[in-house]
Design an enzyme around this catalytic site. Sequence first.
Site, mmCIF file in Angstrom:
data_model
loop_
_atom_site.group_PDB
_atom_site.id
_atom_site.type_symbol
_atom_site.label_atom_id
_atom_site.label_comp_id
_atom_site.label_asym_id
_atom_site.label_seq_id
_atom_site.Cartn_x
_atom_site.Cartn_y
_atom_site.Cartn_z
ATOM 1 N N LYS A 291 0.838 -1.208 0.000
ATOM 2 C CA LYS A 291 0.000 0.000 0.000
ATOM 3 C C LYS A 291 0.867 1.249 0.000
ATOM 4 C CE LYS A 291 -3.827 -2.432 2.111
ATOM 5 N NZ LYS A 291 -4.571 -2.829 3.301
ATOM 6 N N GLN B 187 -4.527 -1.341 9.498
ATOM 7 C CA GLN B 187 -4.425 -2.690 8.923
ATOM 8 C C GLN B 187 -5.028 -3.718 9.889
ATOM 9 O OE1 GLN B 187 -3.338 -3.494 5.764
ATOM 10 N NE2 GLN B 187 -4.038 -5.544 6.252
ATOM 11 N N ASP C 168 -11.268 2.967 3.961
ATOM 12 C CA ASP C 168 -11.544 1.527 3.849
ATOM 13 C C ASP C 168 -13.051 1.279 3.736
ATOM 14 O OD1 ASP C 168 -9.459 -0.257 3.636
ATOM 15 O OD2 ASP C 168 -8.931 -0.143 5.767
#
Length: 294
Positions: A53, A97, A120
């Site tokens: 990422k 994460q 997200d």
Amino acid sequence: MTAQIIDGKQVAADMRAELKAEVAELKKKGIVPGLGVILVGEDPASQSYVTAKERACEEIGLYSDDNRLPADTPQKDLMALVEKMNNDPKINGILVQLPLPKGLSEAEVLLAIDPAKDVDGFHPMNVGKMVVGEKAFLPCTPHGVIQLLVRSGVKLEGAEVVIVGRSNIVGKPLANLLIQKNATGNATVTVCHTQTKDLADHTRRADIVIAAAGRPNTVTADMVNDGVVVIDVGVNRVEDATKKRGYRLAGDVDFEAVKEKASFITPVPGGVGPMTITMLLYNTVESARRAAGL
Ligand code: NAP
């Protein structure tokens, strides 16, 4: 019939090139989209996702603020870092994460993220907006699947779609997106899971099968119709003595056999995977545009 392979790497590369150009335009206006990344602990899979990422951010010119914390980080420190990022104007998107190490509350952290920076798309506010069809940050993997279908010219309107899997990050949001009354929805959706009586009975009448079960060979050739479109979200490690690392990656679909019946199919790796990070970049750029009132 042999299927046309949907090349997720290529679609992702095309979208990243579009985003890179958009970021360059934003920079001319003094806007640099920024992603705040938080990784807690040393899980190797999470480490490699986060590294990918960060690399992707760099590739398209995003600012990224990377924070790697030890596994014994107290919840209050994690919450304080999220709060700091919520208030940092250089950060347009916050990525925590998952999974977090044992002892840390994911729900509490996700709820603390400013919904305007929830790239997200996991905050209940964004989930709710998505369900009622309002503008929201869409969760990255389901949004990536929709992009693969649309950019491959697959007709969604009126299509019979069968999704195998009902998780909060893939199956459920995907079903919601596909039933929306809009250009990337209008499908008729069935969601299957481990309590489904006869999975093949559903998949056989589908125009589009989306497998997100996390189990190899969940969808085999005898379970699909000629001409079906197959999207394989699954990523599984399958033992393989011929590989140096002792395993290979496989999806949930028996790719070799199903590709002989399908009209379109995604491979694993190289299908849905590259799209997930791309949609995270997309949401971060979109967040920066919104923050600047564009
Ligand atoms: P998950 O939370 O484990 O959910 C799996 C779902 O599949 C559950 O709803 C389960 O049913 C259902 N299922 C499992 N075996 C089944 C079977 N034999 N028949 C019918 N349904 C079955 O997994 P997830 O997080 O959604 O992820 C699914 C897969 O996608 C995994 O392989 C994951 O690694 C992969 N993934 C890939 C990406 C990417 O970027 N490429 C992103 C996210 C996930 P129950 O609800 O009844 O248990």
